[in-house]
Enzyme design. Structure first.
Site, PDB file in Angstrom:
ATOM      1  N   TYR A  95      -0.397 -49.011   7.286  1.00  0.00           N
ATOM      2  CA  TYR A  95       0.064 -49.517   9.191  1.00  0.00           C
ATOM      3  C   TYR A  95       0.281 -50.917   8.765  1.00  0.00           C
ATOM      4  O   TYR A  95       0.581 -51.190  10.368  1.00  0.00           O
ATOM      5  CB  TYR A  95      -0.913 -49.228   9.836  1.00  0.00           C
ATOM      6  CG  TYR A  95      -1.170 -47.352   9.140  1.00  0.00           C
ATOM      7  CD1 TYR A  95       0.023 -46.742  10.018  1.00  0.00           C
ATOM      8  CD2 TYR A  95      -2.033 -47.029   8.651  1.00  0.00           C
ATOM      9  CE1 TYR A  95      -0.034 -45.389   9.781  1.00  0.00           C
ATOM     10  CE2 TYR A  95      -1.880 -45.333   8.908  1.00  0.00           C
ATOM     11  CZ  TYR A  95      -1.020 -44.682   9.633  1.00  0.00           C
ATOM     12  OH  TYR A  95      -0.642 -43.733   9.798  1.00  0.00           O
ATOM     13  N   HIS A 104     -10.051 -42.236   7.947  1.00  0.00           N
ATOM     14  CA  HIS A 104      -9.760 -42.678   6.291  1.00  0.00           C
ATOM     15  C   HIS A 104     -10.718 -43.691   5.082  1.00  0.00           C
ATOM     16  O   HIS A 104     -11.852 -44.236   5.725  1.00  0.00           O
ATOM     17  CB  HIS A 104      -8.286 -43.947   6.011  1.00  0.00           C
ATOM     18  CG  HIS A 104      -7.551 -43.645   6.193  1.00  0.00           C
ATOM     19  ND1 HIS A 104      -6.499 -43.974   7.075  1.00  0.00           N
ATOM     20  CD2 HIS A 104      -6.373 -42.250   7.087  1.00  0.00           C
ATOM     21  CE1 HIS A 104      -5.341 -43.610   7.732  1.00  0.00           C
ATOM     22  NE2 HIS A 104      -5.895 -42.345   6.889  1.00  0.00           N
ATOM     23  N   LYS A 141     -12.354 -34.715   6.568  1.00  0.00           N
ATOM     24  CA  LYS A 141     -12.162 -34.367   5.317  1.00  0.00           C
ATOM     25  C   LYS A 141     -13.308 -34.959   4.686  1.00  0.00           C
ATOM     26  O   LYS A 141     -13.920 -35.993   4.812  1.00  0.00           O
ATOM     27  CB  LYS A 141     -10.927 -35.692   4.316  1.00  0.00           C
ATOM     28  CG  LYS A 141      -9.662 -35.116   4.721  1.00  0.00           C
ATOM     29  CD  LYS A 141      -8.103 -36.045   3.917  1.00  0.00           C
ATOM     30  CE  LYS A 141      -6.956 -35.175   4.202  1.00  0.00           C
ATOM     31  NZ  LYS A 141      -6.191 -35.949   3.434  1.00  0.00           N
ATOM     32  N   ARG A 145      -0.056 -38.378  14.758  1.00  0.00           N
ATOM     33  CA  ARG A 145      -0.966 -39.148  14.211  1.00  0.00           C
ATOM     34  C   ARG A 145      -0.621 -40.250  13.845  1.00  0.00           C
ATOM     35  O   ARG A 145      -1.059 -41.774  14.237  1.00  0.00           O
ATOM     36  CB  ARG A 145      -1.645 -38.473  12.949  1.00  0.00           C
ATOM     37  CG  ARG A 145      -2.993 -39.318  12.765  1.00  0.00           C
ATOM     38  CD  ARG A 145      -3.697 -38.084  11.071  1.00  0.00           C
ATOM     39  NE  ARG A 145      -3.664 -38.780  10.124  1.00  0.00           N
ATOM     40  CZ  ARG A 145      -5.551 -38.914   9.959  1.00  0.00           C
ATOM     41  NH1 ARG A 145      -5.709 -39.103  11.043  1.00  0.00           N
ATOM     42  NH2 ARG A 145      -6.275 -40.061   8.884  1.00  0.00           N
ATOM     43  N   ARG A 193      -5.547 -35.796  12.814  1.00  0.00           N
ATOM     44  CA  ARG A 193      -5.111 -33.950  12.225  1.00  0.00           C
ATOM     45  C   ARG A 193      -5.481 -33.391  12.667  1.00  0.00           C
ATOM     46  O   ARG A 193      -5.943 -32.959  13.276  1.00  0.00           O
ATOM     47  CB  ARG A 193      -5.755 -34.583  10.099  1.00  0.00           C
ATOM     48  CG  ARG A 193      -5.970 -35.442   9.719  1.00  0.00           C
ATOM     49  CD  ARG A 193      -7.221 -35.133   8.358  1.00  0.00           C
ATOM     50  NE  ARG A 193      -7.301 -36.673   7.608  1.00  0.00           N
ATOM     51  CZ  ARG A 193      -8.483 -37.682   7.515  1.00  0.00           C
ATOM     52  NH1 ARG A 193      -9.207 -36.836   8.531  1.00  0.00           N
ATOM     53  NH2 ARG A 193      -8.461 -38.292   6.877  1.00  0.00           N
ATOM     54  N   HIS A 225       1.876 -34.733  12.065  1.00  0.00           N
ATOM     55  CA  HIS A 225       1.278 -35.852  11.267  1.00  0.00           C
ATOM     56  C   HIS A 225       2.148 -36.982  11.587  1.00  0.00           C
ATOM     57  O   HIS A 225       2.016 -38.254  12.077  1.00  0.00           O
ATOM     58  CB  HIS A 225       1.757 -35.697  10.303  1.00  0.00           C
ATOM     59  CG  HIS A 225       0.481 -36.909   9.234  1.00  0.00           C
ATOM     60  ND1 HIS A 225      -0.526 -35.981   9.786  1.00  0.00           N
ATOM     61  CD2 HIS A 225       0.701 -37.409   8.084  1.00  0.00           C
ATOM     62  CE1 HIS A 225      -0.820 -37.033   7.833  1.00  0.00           C
ATOM     63  NE2 HIS A 225      -0.077 -37.576   7.501  1.00  0.00           N
TER      64      HIS A 225
END
Length: 330
Positions: free
Chosen positions: A312, A303, A210, A280, A186, A277
């Site tokens: 994806y 994730h 995150k 990414r 990110r 992004h």
């Protein structure tokens, strides 16, 4: 009995009846009259009630910080609640579902996903106020988050990626593109990388994503080559991996990295927009096309929800065309 006292009595009766449906309202009214006779009461209008959203928001953000939310998330929450406080200048106890809907409806020209993000912040805020027993009800409870249109993540093809690479004019630009694509990190993760985080021997680096979750990502031979060229030319002592050109030498901010990518986009002159992004997504999509296991991809992307990575799994047009040529023999 004054009008204000009657209004207070009615409000209390309504509240108690909601909490305890079996209450004897006659006895309650008589008892309330006895109690209220000892007090002077006056009704305050909505205008007289102070806007305590900023005060309550400060307490909410402190609680969220203790629970481990990242600084970036806390900054986003603070920004959204500040905008809401300006629009809805009321005490939190007076805010209604209509106020929430009216605020969201006033946000013209923004995407449904942005509306959803703003509503999610408000739901977290008012949900916390109810859990902390500051409020009895949550005005956001009946407001549904708008559905997002399902779209394939934007990514570059192999050819477009090569055009972007060739459009880099400086060592820093090329190293930045290669590291972002190779690691799939990110924007904030790239900005916060330090030179000491890079393990040249294992061709890996540690990033904090995150929720302050730490993970390892990996550099390709190509990205490591261009990163070394960039670092060898630097003559500063700044600890960050990507730094400014002008003095004082300092860490490249998120906005500076985005501006750097926009400059490269202008030279590349391809039909697709290029952002951190997108790079990414390109890492994720090309890895999927190459046959990577989705559980491995989930770990590399950081994730927390496997469903996010499943996006994806949708087959690209290139793969469908290759499969058609391979199996459609007649």
């Amino acid at each position: 009995m004054t009008t204000d006292r009657i209004r207070l009595l009615n409000d209390v009766q309504t509240m108690v009846s909601t909490i305890c449906p079996d209450v004897d309202t006659t006895k309650l009214a008589l008892r309330m009259e006895e109690i209220l006779s000892n007090y002077n009461t006056s009704w305050r209008t909505h205008e007289q009630l102070s806007n305590d959203i900023p005060e309550k928001a400060t307490l909410f953000l402190s609680s969220m910080k203790i629970e481990g939310l990242s600084e970036i998330t806390l900054e986003d929450y603070e920004s959204e609640l500040r905008l809401f406080a300006v629009h809805c200048s009321k005490a939190v106890s007076q805010i209604t579902t209509f106020d929430i809907r009216n605020y969201l409806a006033s946000l013209d020209g923004i995407m449904a996903s942005t509306v959803g993000k703003k509503l999610s912040v408000l739901k977290s805020f008012f949900g916390w106020l109810v859990r902390e027993e500051v409020l009895l009800r949550d005005p956001t409870k009946k407001v549904k988050i708008p559905k997002k249109p399902k779209r394939l993540p934007r990514s570059l093809s192999v050819e477009e990626l090569e055009i972007v690479r060739e459009s880099c004019a400086t060592l820093r630009e090329r190293a930045l593109v290669e590291v972002m694509y190779s690691t799939g990190c990110r924007l904030s993760e790239i900005a916060n990388l330090k030179i000491s985080d890079i393990n040249m021997q294992s061709m890996s680096t540690r990033v904090v994503g995150k929720g302050d979750v730490e993970r390892h990502v990996y550099l390709s031979y190509k990205s490591l080559y261009h990163l070394r060229k960039y670092l060898d030319k630097r003559a500063d002592d700044c600890e960050y991996l990507f730094v400014s050109v002008r003095k004082p030498i300092r860490q490249l901010s998120n906005a500076s990295i985005q501006r750097e990518i926009r400059i490269i986009e202008g030279r590349a002159d391809i039909s697709k927009k290029i952002t951190p992004h997108v790079l990414r997504h390109t890492f994720a999509q090309l890895s999927t096309d190459a046959g990577i296991d989705l559980s491995d991809l989930q770990q590399l992307l950081g994730h927390s929800n496997p469903a996010t990575t499943l996006t994806y799994a949708m087959v690209s047009e290139e793969r469908k065309q290759q499969a058609h040529k391979r199996y459609h023999v007649q």
